[in-house]
Design an enzyme around this catalytic site. Structure first.
Site, PDB file in Angstrom:
ATOM      1  N   SER A  25       0.814  -1.218   0.000  1.00 30.25           N
ATOM      2  CA  SER A  25       0.000   0.000   0.000  1.00 30.25           C
ATOM      3  C   SER A  25       0.851   1.274   0.000  1.00 30.25           C
ATOM      4  CB  SER A  25      -0.896   0.002   1.238  1.00 30.25           C
ATOM      5  OG  SER A  25      -1.572   1.232   1.319  1.00 30.25           O
ATOM      6  N   SER A  27      -0.649   4.030   0.986  1.00 29.44           N
ATOM      7  CA  SER A  27      -1.334   4.904   1.954  1.00 29.44           C
ATOM      8  C   SER A  27      -0.431   5.334   3.114  1.00 29.44           C
ATOM      9  CB  SER A  27      -2.601   4.228   2.491  1.00 29.44           C
ATOM     10  OG  SER A  27      -3.571   4.169   1.469  1.00 29.44           O
ATOM     11  N   THR A  72      -8.794  -1.889   3.520  1.00 32.89           N
ATOM     12  CA  THR A  72      -8.693  -2.257   2.114  1.00 32.89           C
ATOM     13  C   THR A  72      -9.063  -3.720   1.966  1.00 32.89           C
ATOM     14  OG1 THR A  72      -7.287  -2.148   0.157  1.00 32.89           O
ATOM     15  CG2 THR A  72      -6.181  -2.745   2.213  1.00 32.89           C
ATOM     16  N   LYS A  76     -13.316  -4.358   3.583  1.00 33.25           N
ATOM     17  CA  LYS A  76     -14.270  -3.240   3.498  1.00 33.25           C
ATOM     18  C   LYS A  76     -15.720  -3.681   3.770  1.00 33.25           C
ATOM     19  CE  LYS A  76     -11.696  -0.579   0.029  1.00 33.25           C
ATOM     20  NZ  LYS A  76     -11.839   0.238  -1.177  1.00 33.25           N
ATOM     21  N   ASP A 112     -14.471   6.387  -0.997  1.00 35.15           N
ATOM     22  CA  ASP A 112     -14.145   6.052  -2.391  1.00 35.15           C
ATOM     23  C   ASP A 112     -15.045   6.806  -3.379  1.00 35.15           C
ATOM     24  OD1 ASP A 112     -12.029   4.273  -1.882  1.00 35.15           O
ATOM     25  OD2 ASP A 112     -13.411   2.596  -1.580  1.00 35.15           O
ATOM     26  N   GLY A 136     -16.988  -3.597 -15.500  1.00 28.05           N
ATOM     27  CA  GLY A 136     -16.810  -4.348 -14.257  1.00 28.05           C
ATOM     28  C   GLY A 136     -17.930  -4.043 -13.279  1.00 28.05           C
ATOM     29  N   GLY A 138     -17.637  -5.239  -9.677  1.00 27.77           N
ATOM     30  CA  GLY A 138     -17.161  -5.701  -8.367  1.00 27.77           C
ATOM     31  C   GLY A 138     -17.231  -4.595  -7.331  1.00 27.77           C
ATOM     32  N   LEU A 242      -9.307   2.973 -13.048  1.00 26.56           N
ATOM     33  CA  LEU A 242      -9.045   3.025 -11.598  1.00 26.56           C
ATOM     34  C   LEU A 242      -7.696   2.424 -11.226  1.00 26.56           C
ATOM     35  CD1 LEU A 242     -12.444   2.426  -9.801  1.00 26.56           C
ATOM     36  CD2 LEU A 242     -11.578   4.440 -10.987  1.00 26.56           C
ATOM     37  N   GLY A 265      -5.900   5.848 -11.900  1.00 28.55           N
ATOM     38  CA  GLY A 265      -6.659   5.883 -10.649  1.00 28.55           C
ATOM     39  C   GLY A 265      -5.977   6.601  -9.504  1.00 28.55           C
TER      40      GLY A 265
END
Ligand code: ATR
Length: 301
Positions: A25, A27, A72, A76, A112, A136, A138, A242, A265
């Site tokens: 990640s 983040s 993540t 989620k 998001d 997509g 998902g 994304l 993204g």
């Protein structure tokens, strides 16, 4: 950017990221750069949590005095029934990517959808009433379709498993009486049909993603595009892929070659993080610094 070294001390406020895995990640460096920029005595840590242990992780975070955390894949959805309160967006999307911990209570947010809308704004795109094609159906598509439905858009969702696209369209149709949502198969003919007059194309599938840094086991994902070579990419449309690893996907190249605009993204990633940062700290996030921290890791500009 601040260059002074942050010393973690007794007063340091802690936030983090739960996921499985979390080691790839961006983040932590993104948020820690933001704390440094504003001179905040906060730190953001990666917290690998096994999928069986999400309830304990939430209780543990409260017990340890964390101010909140991001979630993540694959946590989620698991957080939805566990938090004390959900925002409308988190409830509708069925996913919590940011938890705010206050007075022993956990509030589940989803940043998001807002991050996606801010990324569109950065690209100079107004989604109000637009015509969009989402590839997509998902978890990532849920936040995108919700955001587009709140913008009263016309949305066609095309997915390898068409029943999921049709179900997603039906589920989010009540979000706005002015939105028009429909689903179908991710095949040449429906893509061709849906691309006529479309303003926005969003790729939420992992096709084009680098496999060595993702959970995707299919070694061909980074070489392929969800868009068939036989269908011209609509040159008037904005493509938002994304994926941000790599910074340019085969689909982005198809769009650029057709004369369309294409974004990856990263902007959405940064803006979802910025919204979380503000929820935790109450301060405006230094978005440019967060973006630069990501670019330093991922490359590009
Ligand atoms: P996320 O939660 O990150 O969005 P996901 O739930 O695995 O990830 O969803 C990925 C989406 O990409 C799904 O819509 C998936 O299609 P299916 O619903 O048919 O599984 C789609 N996807 C994944 N691999 C794909 C492939 N090789 N070709 C086409 N679509 C693919």
């Amino acid at each position: 950017m601040s260059t002074s070294r942050h010393i973690i001390r007794g007063s340091t406020q802690v936030v983090g990221l739960i996921g499985w895995p979390v080691e790839h990640s961006v983040s932590p460096p993104m948020h820690n750069a933001a704390f440094a920029e504003l001179g905040l005595d906060w730190c953001y840590v990666p917290l690998p949590v096994h999928p069986d242990r999400v309830p304990e992780a939430l209780l543990g975070a409260v017990a340890l005095g964390l101010r909140g955390f991001n979630a993540t894949v694959p946590h989620k959805e698991a957080l939805v029934p566990l938090v004390d309160t959900l925002t409308d967006a988190a409830r509708a999307i069925g996913a919590v990517n940011t938890v705010l911990l206050k007075d022993g209570k956990a509030v589940g947010h989803n940043t998001d959808a807002g991050g996606f809308l801010r990324a569109l704004n950065d690209a100079g795109f107004d989604p109000q009433g637009c015509s969009a094609l989402v590839l997509g159906a998902g978890g990532a598509a849920r936040a995108v379709v919700y955001a587009l439905a709140t913008s009263h858009a016309r949305v066609t969702i095309l997915n390898r498993t068409p029943t999921k696209a049709i179900a997603l369209a039906a589920e989010f149709s009540p979000v706005s009486p002015r939105a028009r949502l429909q689903g179908g198969p991710l095949d040449e003919s429906p893509i061709q049909q849906a691309s006529l007059g479309v303003n926005l194309v969003v790729n939420t599938t992992p096709l084009g993603m680098w496999t060595r840094s993702s959970r995707i086991a299919d070694a061909e994902h980074d070489e392929i595009s969800p868009w068939p070579e036989t269908v011209p990419f609509p040159r008037e449309a904005l493509l938002m892929d994304l994926i941000y690893n790599p910074r340019e996907t085969p689909l982005m190249r198809q769009a650029l070659q057709a004369g369309a605009r294409a974004c990856d993204g990263l902007s959405m990633l940064v803006h979802q993080g910025a919204e979380a940062f503000t929820l935790w700290t109450g301060q405006d996030a230094p978005v440019d610094v967060m973006m630069a921290a990501c670019v330093a890791i991922l490359g590009g500009e």
